[in-house]
Enzyme design. Sequence first.
Site, short mmCIF file in Angstrom:
data_model
loop_
_atom_site.label_atom_id
_atom_site.label_comp_id
_atom_site.label_asym_id
_atom_site.label_seq_id
_atom_site.Cartn_x
_atom_site.Cartn_y
_atom_site.Cartn_z
N ARG A 38 0.82 -1.22 0.00
CA ARG A 38 0.00 0.00 0.00
C ARG A 38 0.85 1.27 0.00
O ARG A 38 0.40 2.30 -0.49
CB ARG A 38 -0.94 0.00 1.20
CG ARG A 38 -2.09 -0.97 0.98
CD ARG A 38 -3.07 -0.95 2.11
NE ARG A 38 -4.32 -1.58 1.70
CZ ARG A 38 -5.31 -1.87 2.52
NH1 ARG A 38 -5.21 -1.61 3.80
NH2 ARG A 38 -6.41 -2.43 2.06
N LYS A 175 -17.88 -14.88 5.16
CA LYS A 175 -19.28 -14.54 5.45
C LYS A 175 -20.06 -14.07 4.23
O LYS A 175 -19.65 -13.12 3.56
CB LYS A 175 -19.32 -13.44 6.52
CG LYS A 175 -18.94 -13.96 7.89
CD LYS A 175 -18.70 -12.83 8.87
CE LYS A 175 -19.99 -12.43 9.58
NZ LYS A 175 -19.72 -11.27 10.48
N GLY A 320 -8.64 -8.09 0.98
CA GLY A 320 -7.34 -8.20 1.63
C GLY A 320 -6.83 -9.62 1.70
O GLY A 320 -5.66 -9.89 1.41
N GLY A 343 -13.43 -3.70 1.14
CA GLY A 343 -14.79 -3.18 1.27
C GLY A 343 -15.11 -2.15 0.19
O GLY A 343 -16.20 -2.15 -0.37
P1 ADP Z 1 -11.31 -11.02 1.57
O1 ADP Z 1 -10.48 -10.34 2.65
O2 ADP Z 1 -10.48 -11.45 0.40
O3 ADP Z 1 -12.52 -10.21 1.19
P2 ADP Z 1 -12.81 -12.55 3.51
O4 ADP Z 1 -12.30 -11.64 4.58
O5 ADP Z 1 -14.22 -12.47 3.13
O6 ADP Z 1 -11.88 -12.38 2.19
O7 ADP Z 1 -12.56 -14.07 3.94
C1 ADP Z 1 -11.29 -14.57 4.21
C2 ADP Z 1 -11.32 -15.65 5.25
O8 ADP Z 1 -12.28 -16.65 4.95
C3 ADP Z 1 -9.99 -16.33 5.33
O9 ADP Z 1 -9.38 -16.01 6.56
C4 ADP Z 1 -10.34 -17.83 5.27
O10 ADP Z 1 -9.66 -18.61 6.23
C5 ADP Z 1 -11.83 -17.83 5.55
N1 ADP Z 1 -12.48 -19.02 4.99
C6 ADP Z 1 -12.54 -19.39 3.70
N2 ADP Z 1 -13.19 -20.58 3.57
C7 ADP Z 1 -13.56 -20.95 4.81
C8 ADP Z 1 -14.25 -22.09 5.36
N3 ADP Z 1 -14.70 -23.06 4.56
N4 ADP Z 1 -14.46 -22.14 6.69
C9 ADP Z 1 -14.01 -21.15 7.48
N5 ADP Z 1 -13.35 -20.06 7.04
C10 ADP Z 1 -13.12 -19.96 5.73
MG MG Z 2 -10.81 -10.18 4.75
#
Ligand code: ADP
Ligand code: MG
Length: 372
Positions: A38, A175, A320, A343
């Site tokens: 960043r 989520k 992230g 976000g």
């Molecule tokens: P990003 O930061 O790319 O938007 P998120 O924050 O939504 O992604 O999600 C990332 C997290 O989701 C990771 O820490 C990963 O461990 C978790 N994750 C992915 N698949 C699963 C799963 N099946 N069960 C629990 N956690 C999960």
């Molecule tokens: Mg994340």
Amino acid sequence: MARIPTLEDLGDVAGKRVFVRTDFNVPLDEGKITDDFRIRAALPTIEWLESRGAKVVCASHLGRPKGKPDDKYSMAPVRARLAELAPDVELLENLRFDSGEEANDPAFTARLIEGIDLYVNDAFGASHRAHASIVGPPKMLPSAMGLLLQKEVDVLLGLRNNPKRPFVAVLGGAKISDKLGVVEALLDVVDALVIGGAMCFTFFAAQGKSIGDSLFEPDQVESCARLLSSGRTIHLPDDIVGTDADGAFATFGTWLPDGAKGFDIGPGSAAAFSDVIMDARTVFWNGPMGVFEDERFAAGTRTVAQAMAETKAFTVVGGGDSAAALAQFRLEDDIDHVSTGGGASLELLELGDLPGLAALRAAPNAPAGNEE
Ligand code: ADP
Ligand code: MG
């Protein structure tokens, strides 16, 4: 409607003091920066201004210090790294050390821009927040978006408004509730959705399948059922990797027994998702396919990341953790655009605008005319 002013719209910057709102919210481990992506991402704008004779003052938030000074979130490590990369830049202390930042207090804005002639927003990752340093200065000063913000806006609005087809969105992560808004908005523009990560279990639950003890969100089951019956193409995994009731590594179909937990998409699903990515002409990816931080459950995310790197499609990654996964697999250079905002990238895709962009469009120097 005015368009968003660019650096050129600032006029002559020589001898001017320019406040650049950057996103230096870097990951820290015991006070050490673990990834300076960043900071490096802000350099083109800083260099653009300095090479034209401007004095640059940067400011950012870092972490969540709750509106008062907190040594844990001091900008000192960032200041040290920035001094190596851009020695003549001033860096203010963490903006969130003052509660006026998140409260969008005009008195705080007034203090920030004391002695400042021009404002530049290059903090894409914070532009979905109506915070003082984002929406305050453009009310008072000639303003512009920096080069990084401009690239983010061009790429993400390009996806939303004019994607090469087929356009595929690959979504995962923890989520569904974080992402339902963008999933719904994307359904109107994409040719197919690919769902992995923990969010697939809420879709499985909506299909009446057994998901064992996998992560899922009961209050989102209805929304997932609605998405599934929308008639759009939604690819879900057909095999799952995780642990059985005894906690041992196990592979399942899409019916998980009691006590089992799904932590990754299985090899069959990863291959099928890769095929969809290879056949697309535009791919947006947000959210890992599994718990990639644990090597046992990294394969699904790695396979999808490799397909993202190999496909001829225009590829964009937001989020992230998704960016961290790419970095872990050393594939980030093979992606066309890795967004610096999680976000913010989702909100821009969903709504087509952000508070920070609207503020720039209302700046005193914003040129008339249509965008894009
Ligand atoms: P990003 O930061 O790319 O938007 P998120 O924050 O939504 O992604 O999600 C990332 C997290 O989701 C990771 O820490 C990963 O461990 C978790 N994750 C992915 N698949 C699963 C799963 N099946 N069960 C629990 N956690 C999960
Ligand atoms: Mg994340």
